[in-house]
Design a protein around this motif. Structure first.
Motif, PDB file in Angstrom:
ATOM      1  N   PHE A  37      46.648  43.208  45.178  1.00 28.52           N
ATOM      2  CA  PHE A  37      45.417  43.296  44.408  1.00 28.52           C
ATOM      3  C   PHE A  37      45.103  44.742  44.058  1.00 28.52           C
ATOM      4  CE2 PHE A  37      44.605  39.145  46.311  1.00 28.52           C
ATOM      5  CZ  PHE A  37      44.052  38.459  45.240  1.00 28.52           C
ATOM      6  N   GLN A  40      39.507  43.205  43.859  1.00 29.22           N
ATOM      7  CA  GLN A  40      39.199  41.872  44.378  1.00 29.22           C
ATOM      8  C   GLN A  40      37.731  41.545  44.160  1.00 29.22           C
ATOM      9  OE1 GLN A  40      41.362  42.207  48.374  1.00 29.22           O
ATOM     10  NE2 GLN A  40      41.462  40.025  47.884  1.00 29.22           N
ATOM     11  N   ASN A  94      39.234  39.301  39.777  1.00 22.20           N
ATOM     12  CA  ASN A  94      40.363  39.813  40.545  1.00 22.20           C
ATOM     13  C   ASN A  94      41.355  40.399  39.558  1.00 22.20           C
ATOM     14  OD1 ASN A  94      39.853  38.782  43.356  1.00 22.20           O
ATOM     15  ND2 ASN A  94      39.855  36.837  42.255  1.00 22.20           N
ATOM     16  N   ASP A  96      45.403  41.497  39.877  1.00 22.11           N
ATOM     17  CA  ASP A  96      46.570  41.658  40.740  1.00 22.11           C
ATOM     18  C   ASP A  96      47.825  41.915  39.928  1.00 22.11           C
ATOM     19  OD1 ASP A  96      47.527  39.131  39.953  1.00 22.11           O
ATOM     20  OD2 ASP A  96      46.909  38.149  41.786  1.00 22.11           O
TER      21      ASP A  96
END
Length: 186
Positions: A37, A40, A94, A96
């Motif tokens: 990540f 987050q 999020n 990632d």
């Protein structure tokens, strides 16, 4: 790595060697592994990120656990949770890594400082923000107005390299279709 940022800035405005060195001194380097990540949901967001290498995805997960992909970011693109970054609140998205990544991180404090001190950099970020608004509007209109085939054709037209780099299940989610529907479209 710094060459990419300089070339990126100079697509919009020329910058001298000394100006660029000063700008670069306000960034920090971050390396991330695939599936790690960058941001987050629920955490504070301190930086905007210029992608030097790699590919990331930004997404929101609703209360039912369904993932809605907002955007991808590849080399020479910027990514963060902008609401959290500018308002200094906790992230609602999020972000990632779909691949190993290297990003240059710019805090809001350093961004504001650079923009106040260098008109060229203020101009650069204003133009980049305008392009971001245009891309966001195009994405929203695509979701509202096009069928699955139209959204897929637009993705292929605008970002053909993503088709080789993004897994089909993630592309399907981005387009708002099932994996099976994506297979029929491609």
């Amino acid at each position: 790595m710094s060459i990419k940022l300089r070339e990126h800035i100079e697509e919009i405005t020329p910058i001298s060697d000394s100006e660029f060195e000063y700008v670069l001194s306000h960034f920090k380097v971050k390396k991330l592994k695939k599936h790690q990540f960058l941001i987050q949901n629920g955490n504070l967001v301190k930086d905007d990120h210029f992608v030097v290498n790699g590919l990331l995805k930004a997404y929101y997960t609703n209360d039912e656990g369904k993932e809605h992909i907002l955007q991808f970011a590849k080399e020479d693109w910027w990514i963060t949770d902008y609401q959290a970054y500018f308002k200094k609140i906790k992230a609602t998205t999020n972000i990632d890594c779909l691949e190993d990544c290297e990003v240059l991180c710019l805090s809001l404090h350093n961004r504001d400082k650079l923009c106040a001190e260098l008109q060229k950099i203020e101009h650069f970020f204003r133009v980049k923000s305008n392009f971001g608004y245009i891309a966001l509007q195009r994405r929203i209109l695509s979701l509202l107005d096009q069928d699955a085939k139209g959204r897929y054709e637009e993705l292929v037209s605008l970002y053909p390299s993503l088709l080789q780099r993004v897994p089909k299940t993630i592309l399907a989610s981005y387009l708002g279709v099932s994996r099976e529907t994506l297979s029929r479209l491609s």
